[in-house]
Scaffold this active site. Structure first.
Site, short mmCIF file in Angstrom:
data_model
loop_
_atom_site.label_atom_id
_atom_site.label_comp_id
_atom_site.label_asym_id
_atom_site.label_seq_id
_atom_site.Cartn_x
_atom_site.Cartn_y
_atom_site.Cartn_z
N TYR A 247 0.84 -1.21 0.00
CA TYR A 247 0.00 0.00 0.00
C TYR A 247 0.87 1.26 0.00
O TYR A 247 0.73 2.12 -0.87
CB TYR A 247 -0.90 -0.03 1.23
CG TYR A 247 -1.90 1.11 1.31
CD1 TYR A 247 -3.00 1.15 0.46
CD2 TYR A 247 -1.76 2.14 2.24
CE1 TYR A 247 -3.94 2.18 0.53
CE2 TYR A 247 -2.68 3.17 2.33
CZ TYR A 247 -3.77 3.18 1.48
OH TYR A 247 -4.68 4.21 1.55
N ARG B 286 -10.94 -1.43 9.78
CA ARG B 286 -10.40 -0.14 10.25
C ARG B 286 -10.94 0.15 11.64
O ARG B 286 -12.00 -0.33 12.05
CB ARG B 286 -10.75 0.97 9.26
CG ARG B 286 -9.81 0.93 8.07
CD ARG B 286 -10.00 2.09 7.14
NE ARG B 286 -10.99 1.80 6.12
CZ ARG B 286 -11.16 2.54 5.03
NH1 ARG B 286 -10.42 3.60 4.84
NH2 ARG B 286 -12.08 2.23 4.14
P1 NAD Z 1 -12.71 1.74 -0.07
O1 NAD Z 1 -12.05 0.40 0.03
O2 NAD Z 1 -14.08 1.89 0.48
O3 NAD Z 1 -12.77 2.22 -1.58
C1 NAD Z 1 -11.88 1.81 -2.58
C2 NAD Z 1 -12.68 1.50 -3.83
O4 NAD Z 1 -11.78 1.14 -4.90
C3 NAD Z 1 -13.62 0.31 -3.65
O5 NAD Z 1 -14.89 0.64 -4.16
C4 NAD Z 1 -12.96 -0.81 -4.44
O6 NAD Z 1 -13.88 -1.77 -4.89
C5 NAD Z 1 -12.28 -0.03 -5.54
N1 NAD Z 1 -11.15 -0.72 -6.16
C6 NAD Z 1 -10.13 -1.36 -5.54
N2 NAD Z 1 -9.27 -1.86 -6.44
C7 NAD Z 1 -9.76 -1.50 -7.66
C8 NAD Z 1 -9.32 -1.73 -9.00
N3 NAD Z 1 -8.20 -2.41 -9.26
N4 NAD Z 1 -10.07 -1.23 -10.00
C9 NAD Z 1 -11.21 -0.55 -9.76
N5 NAD Z 1 -11.68 -0.32 -8.52
C10 NAD Z 1 -10.96 -0.79 -7.50
O7 NAD Z 1 -11.72 2.79 0.58
P2 NAD Z 1 -11.86 4.37 0.79
O8 NAD Z 1 -11.63 4.64 2.22
O9 NAD Z 1 -13.06 4.88 0.14
O10 NAD Z 1 -10.57 4.87 0.03
C11 NAD Z 1 -10.63 5.52 -1.23
C12 NAD Z 1 -9.26 6.03 -1.61
O11 NAD Z 1 -8.80 6.96 -0.64
C13 NAD Z 1 -8.19 4.94 -1.71
O12 NAD Z 1 -7.35 5.22 -2.80
C14 NAD Z 1 -7.44 5.09 -0.41
O13 NAD Z 1 -6.12 4.66 -0.54
C15 NAD Z 1 -7.54 6.58 -0.16
N6 NAD Z 1 -7.39 6.89 1.28
C16 NAD Z 1 -8.42 6.68 2.15
C17 NAD Z 1 -8.24 6.97 3.50
C18 NAD Z 1 -9.32 6.77 4.52
O14 NAD Z 1 -9.08 7.00 5.70
N7 NAD Z 1 -10.52 6.41 4.17
C19 NAD Z 1 -7.01 7.46 3.95
C20 NAD Z 1 -5.98 7.63 3.03
C21 NAD Z 1 -6.19 7.38 1.69
N1 UDP Z 2 -6.61 -0.69 15.63
C1 UDP Z 2 -7.03 -1.19 16.86
N2 UDP Z 2 -8.08 -2.07 16.87
C2 UDP Z 2 -8.72 -2.45 15.75
C3 UDP Z 2 -8.31 -1.93 14.50
C4 UDP Z 2 -7.24 -1.06 14.48
O1 UDP Z 2 -6.47 -0.85 17.91
O2 UDP Z 2 -9.68 -3.25 15.86
C5 UDP Z 2 -5.49 0.29 15.60
C6 UDP Z 2 -4.41 -0.01 14.59
O3 UDP Z 2 -3.44 -0.87 15.15
C7 UDP Z 2 -3.86 1.36 14.31
C8 UDP Z 2 -5.07 2.28 14.46
O4 UDP Z 2 -6.04 1.51 15.21
O5 UDP Z 2 -2.91 1.73 15.26
C9 UDP Z 2 -5.69 2.70 13.14
O6 UDP Z 2 -5.90 1.54 12.37
P1 UDP Z 2 -6.63 1.57 10.96
O7 UDP Z 2 -6.49 0.20 10.39
O8 UDP Z 2 -7.98 2.13 11.10
O9 UDP Z 2 -5.82 2.63 10.10
P2 UDP Z 2 -4.27 2.85 9.78
O10 UDP Z 2 -3.43 1.98 10.66
O11 UDP Z 2 -4.13 2.49 8.35
O12 UDP Z 2 -4.06 4.28 10.08
#
Ligand code: NAD
Ligand code: UDP
Ligand code: UDP
Length: 312
Positions: free
Chosen positions: A144, A185
Site C-alpha cells: 500500500y 479499520r
Molecule cells: P474503499 O475500500 O471503500 O474504496 C476503494 C474502492 O476502490 C472500492 O470501491 C474498491 O472496490 C475499488 N477498487 C479497488 N481496487 C480496484 C481496482 N483495481 N479497479 C477498480 N476499482 C478498485 O476505501 P476508501 O476509504 O473509500 O478509500 C478511497 C481512496 O482513498 C483509496 O485510494 C485510499 O487509498 C484513499 N485513502 C483513504 C483513506 C481513509 O481514511 N478512508 C485514507 C488515506 C487514503
Molecule cells: N486498531 C485497533 N483495533 C482495531 C483496529 C485497528 O487498535 O480493531 C489500531 C491499529 O493498530 C492502528 C489504528 O487503530 O494503530 C488505526 O488503524 P486503521 O487500520 O484504522 O488505520 P491505519 O493503521 O491504516 O491508520
C-alpha cells in the site's frame, strides 16, 4: 456540464464524492471492480440521468472521453490491502499509469487520492508535506505505502514530462457512513463491536494515535483541491488535526453507544505507525479549507449509520 470519472466510486469515499458531484450538476462516471466497494453505496444514484456505473479494473486500460478524473481506486484498510498485496501494488501503480495515460490523451485534469501512509511510521510530528517519510519497503504494509508513493512519483513525472494538470492530496484517516462494516479499520471495528456488545479490540497498548476526519469535511477538501488553478499540484495534506489515542477513541465509542463492551488487548500489527497528525497549513493557504466536524459529532452520525445497517 463537466464529464467526471471517479475510480473507486462505489467505495466509502468514492460514493460520497459521487453524491457531491451529482449534486453539483456534473455528468459522473463511477468506475469500480467492487473489490471493497458495494452497489449499496451508490444504489440511490442509479436512476439519476447524470450518473453512470461501469464495472472495470483500473489495472487495465480504459478508453473514455472525460474532462476530469478522480483516482480513488485502491483498497484502503490494512485487512483488505494485505489480502492480495500484489494486486494492491498493481492497482496503485498500473492504475495510476492507465489513468495518467487517459488524462494525457484527453487533456483531463487528474486527482490522486494519496495517503498519510506515504509518511510511514513518522519521525516528524505533525507531518508536513515536505517530510519524505519513513516507510519499510519490504513489510506487510509496503504494498500500500510504496504503491501509493510510486503513484505520486508517476503523477509528478507525468506533470513534468507531459505537462499534465495534476492534483495530489494526502488523506489522513477518514471515517463516516458507508465504511465497510468488516473492513477492519479502527472506527468501524470499534463501533460494530460496541453495538454488538462484543469485546473492543485494542491493538498494542492503545497509546498509538491517529487523527480522524469526518467524510463530509474531506469531500469538501477534494472539491476545493480540484478547483484550484493549474499550478497547484499538491501534495496537500487533508485531515483533521484533532489527535487521539486508540484508548481515547474506544472510550468515546463506548460512551456514545452506551455499550457494555470491555476492552481486550491484542498484538500490535507489524509496522503500525505510532503517531499521526496532519499539518494542514497548506490546505488552509491554498484551499481555504479546514475540517468543521469534531470527532464526537462525526461518531454520532457514523454510529447511527451502523445501527441501521446492522438492523437491516
Ligand atoms: P474503499 O475500500 O471503500 O474504496 C476503494 C474502492 O476502490 C472500492 O470501491 C474498491 O472496490 C475499488 N477498487 C479497488 N481496487 C480496484 C481496482 N483495481 N479497479 C477498480 N476499482 C478498485 O476505501 P476508501 O476509504 O473509500 O478509500 C478511497 C481512496 O482513498 C483509496 O485510494 C485510499 O487509498 C484513499 N485513502 C483513504 C483513506 C481513509 O481514511 N478512508 C485514507 C488515506 C487514503
Ligand atoms: N486498531 C485497533 N483495533 C482495531 C483496529 C485497528 O487498535 O480493531 C489500531 C491499529 O493498530 C492502528 C489504528 O487503530 O494503530 C488505526 O488503524 P486503521 O487500520 O484504522 O488505520 P491505519 O493503521 O491504516 O491508520
Ligand atoms: N491508456 C488508457 N487510456 C487512454 C490512454 C492510455 O488506459 O485513453 C493507458 C494505456 O494502457 C497506456 C497507459 O495508459 O499504456 C500510459 O499511457 P501513455 O500515453 O503515457 O503511454 P504509452 O501509451 O506510450 O504506453
Amino acid at each position: 456540464m463537466a464529464r467526471i470519472l471517479v475510480t473507486g466510486g462505489a467505495g466509502f469515499l468514492g460514493s460520497h464524492l459521487c453524491d457531491r458531484l451529482i449534486k453539483d450538476g456534473n455528468d459522473t462516471l463511477c468506475l469500480d471492480n467492487f473489490f471493497t466497494g458495494s452497489k449499496r453505496n451508490i444504489s440511490h444514484l442509479m436512476s439519476h440521468s447524470h450518473f453512470e456505473l461501469m464495472r472495470h479494473d483500473v489495472t487495465f486500460p480504459l478508453y473514455v472521453e472525460i474532462d476530469q478524473i478522480f483516482n480513488l481506486a485502491c483498497p484502503a484498510s490494512p485487512v483488505h490491502y494485505q489480502y492480495d498485496p500484489v494486486q494492491t501494488t498493481k492497482t496503485s501503480v498500473h492504475g495510476a499509469i492507465n489513468m495518467l495515460g487517459l488524462a494525457k490523451r484527453t487533456g483531463a485534469r487528474i486527482f490522486q487520492a494519496s495517503t498519510s501512509e506515504v509518511y510511514g511510521d513518522p519521525e516528524q510530528h505533525p507531518q508536513q508535506e515536505s517530510y519524505w517519510g519513513r516507510v519499510n519497503p519490504i513489510g506487510p504494509r509496503s504494498c500500500y505505502d510504496e504503491g501509493k508513493r510510486c503513484a505520486e512519483t508517476l503523477f509528478f513525472d507525468y506533470h513534468r514530462q507531459h505537462n499534465l494538470d495534476i492534483k495530489v492530496v494526502r488523506i489522513f484517516n477518514t471515517y463516516g457512513p458507508r465504511m465497510h462494516p468488516n473492513d477492519g479499520r479502527v472506527v468501524s471495528n470499534f463501533i460494530v463491536q460496541a453495538i454488538k456488545g462484543q469485546d473492543i479490540t485494542i491493538f498494542g497498548d492503545g497509546s498509538q494515535t491517529r487523527s480522524f476526519c469526518y467524510v463530509d469535511d474531506l469531500i469538501e477538501g477534494f472539491i476545493r483541491m480540484m478547483a484550484t488553478e493549474k499550478g497547484v499540484t499538491g501534495p496537500i495534506n487533508l485531515g483533521n488535526p484533532g489527535e487521539f489515542t486508540m484508548l481515547e477513541l474506544a472510550e468515546k465509542v463506548i460512551k456514545l453507544t452506551s455499550s457494555k463492551s470491555k476492552l481486550v488487548f491484542q498484538a500490535l500489527p507489524t509496522d503500525d505507525p505510532k503517531q499521526r497528525q496532519p499539518d494542514i497549513t497548506l490546505a488552509k493557504q491554498h484551499l481555504d479549507w479546514e475540517p468543521k466536524v469534531n470527532l464526537e459529532d462525526g461518531l454520532k452520525e457514523t454510529i447511527a449509520y451502523f445501527r441501521k445497517l446492522l438492523n437491516d
